[in-house]
Scaffold this active site. Structure first.
Site, PDB file in Angstrom:
ATOM      1  N   GLU A   1      -3.034  16.286  -9.749  1.00 56.52           N
ATOM      2  CA  GLU A   1      -1.912  16.306 -10.451  1.00 56.52           C
ATOM      3  C   GLU A   1      -2.330  15.724 -11.638  1.00 56.52           C
ATOM      4  OE1 GLU A   1       1.162  14.159  -8.583  1.00 56.52           O
ATOM      5  OE2 GLU A   1       1.211  15.451  -6.780  1.00 56.52           O
ATOM      6  N   ALA A   2      -3.302  15.769 -12.226  1.00 57.60           N
ATOM      7  CA  ALA A   2      -3.715  15.014 -13.748  1.00 57.60           C
ATOM      8  C   ALA A   2      -3.169  13.423 -13.545  1.00 57.60           C
ATOM      9  CB  ALA A   2      -3.028  15.737 -14.470  1.00 57.60           C
TER      10      ALA A   2
END
Lengths: 341, 341
Positions: A307-308
């Site tokens: 998800e970064a």
């Protein structure tokens, strides 16, 4: 610079052969300013290198970090049907809705740190093919996803964190990394969302099976991406490519994002010089992948969410580096005595 | 809780024997919430531990990170006259003026991250004694500095980064660490502001000489602090102590700050349980010191500046941890399928 139009792998090959290099004038300006700042030479360690790196790849001095963005790509994987994840494939779409509603980890981090967030789902209702049976994507599908990723990168972004969501994609990352660099499936396969024991053995066997099927057909890194990757991984590769042309420094998130970007480096050494790796994933293949890439991650916090999330935390290190470099007083301006004076 | 009044080392001994423990109710609330959040169990790695740690030591759930502060103490060291630094002792006062004018690295970081900053100079015109000849401080002087440090910690601070500035203080840190833990002077002595070759050998000899002079007189960790430390180090120890009583989690900066805090841990095991170490300093003794303390630093960026710079960067990791823990949706609230569902 506007990235070139891509309609085929041949176009991609030409694009990576024509990547713009760093702005050495900006780099030299950073190198000239750094020793004047009120601190012992080298005392800010990696922050000093990062400030110069930002200047070179933004193409300006001093570098700015006012406009920080995070982009997450989501996709579904045919191989998820092989039971490689602890979660059902429906979680990909459920998490995209969670991103949109602001409830995921990445939403909290972006809000806390003033980072603009966007997530794009790539045809969630059309998973890639199970790559133990067929190539994950056709060239057209793979190019479409790459082009989609290229399209999200905008001029004026000071740094871009790239991440992913996709049930089954640590399996794709492992297969892709093994397709690019060889080795054994066990070297590249980890717990992902939490697969252990017999199920981890099965996941490892799936990776081995996939690479065995495609190995002789992998004529190029892009072919590895098409056969063993996934749409979100292709989109990340595209975003990394476009960022190079648009002078946007990139922070890659964990294992899957790094494997996606590695396709470019395998196609053209130096293609990831405008990228930092945000953190060392707890996924064990990440360390091996980083050794192949010659990259040292900025953080090591045992994270493995994707998800970064690790990349957005790492953006704060870039922000600190740029703030120090741009804002600090010089020995002369502050009236501070120099070394051995 | 208001910290006890300290007027002697005997008072300090009583204070560290009566340190408040963690809030286990808040800790249990964190442990109960964490597995409900929309991510695989453990996927945020150290951030999950940090959220629970913040809850336990702030004494509330969810933990907050709205009020972040950095405090830097500055002092001068008699041992600086022995040529142990690459910079003249006048730089301590010059850097304090730089802090006040907003030109130092720590000012840029605090501004970039919304961290309140304060610096206090402790009698810069009265350096401690050269501890190769006499104790650095009398008990009264040492207690005064500790009490000064205690006084800066205020209720309602969500996390406090502690750092230092003082020409000669990596020599004091090395001597103090060696006084507390033994070993050879070369184990504890590093380049500091940039002392190499023959001058590093001389610095190492100074550390050995100091510890040899005082070793038989070091009856307690506080005695080690008084004999081999400095005013800014004593102030840091005081701030760490007061923070424990006031339920303020602490992030220690690099080598000197950690050595100062180690005095408390040596006096009372567990006394630093409310502290994280912000980063691994490039100063080689720091790693050894952390092994003695059983602490894993949050960042490793090759920094060795002091001024709380590494600690303030690390505050961002705490901020991210608390934001995720407090703000994330649960599987139930977001309608995300659970593991193996």
């Amino acid at each position: 610079m506007t990235p070139p139009t891509i309609t085929s792998f041949a176009d991609l090959g030409r694009a990576v052969a024509a990547l713009p290099g760093p702005d050495e004038v900006a780099g030299e300006a950073a190198a000239k300013r750094e020793p004047q700042l009120t601190k012992p030479a080298g005392a800010l360690g990696r922050l000093e290198e990062l400030a110069a790196w930002l200047a070179r790849w933004q193409g300006r001095h001093p570098p700015a970090v006012g406009v920080l963005k995070a982009h997450v790509f989501a996709a579904n994987h045919g191989v998820a049907a092989r039971g490689v994840s602890a979660y059902p494939a429906s979680v990909t779409a459920e998490m995209v809705r969670n991103f949109e509603a602001g409830g995921a980890a990445i939403n909290q981090l972006c809000r806390a740190f003033g980072v603009a967030f966007a997530a794009d789902a790539l045809k969630l209702d059309r998973p890639t093919q199970d790559f133990t049976k067929a190539p994950a994507m056709s060239e057209v599908e793979c190019v479409d996803a790459i082009v989609f990723g290229m399209g999200v990168v905008t001029d004026g972004t000071d740094a871009l964190a790239l991440g992913e969501m996709g049930i089954g994609n640590t399996t794709a990352a492992a297969a892709l990394a093994m397709g690019l660099y060889g080795g054994a499936a066990a070297d590249w396969t980890g717990a992902g969302t939490g697969v252990v024991g017999e199920r981890l053995k099965q996941k490892t066997a799936v990776v081995a099976e996939a690479v065995a099927l495609h190995r002789t057909e992998i004529a190029s890194p892009f072919e590895a991406l098409r056969r063993l990757g996934g749409r979100e991984l292709a989109a990340i590769a595209g975003a990394v490519l476009a960022a190079r042309f648009r002078r946007v420094p990139v922070v890659l998130d964990g294992y899957a994002a790094t494997a996606a970007a590695a396709v470019l480096e395998a196609a053209q050494p130096g293609a990831l010089d405008h990228c930092q790796v945000g953190h060392l994933s707890a996924e064990p293949g990440h360390r091996r992948l980083l050794e192949h890439l010659g990259k040292t991650p900025l953080l090591d916090l045992g994270m493995r969410l994707g998800e970064a999330t690790g990349a957005v935390l790492a953006l704060q290190v870039l922000k600190g580096a740029a703030a120090c470099h741009a804002g600090m007083a010089t020995f002369q301006s502050a009236g501070v005595s120099g070394k051995d004076s």
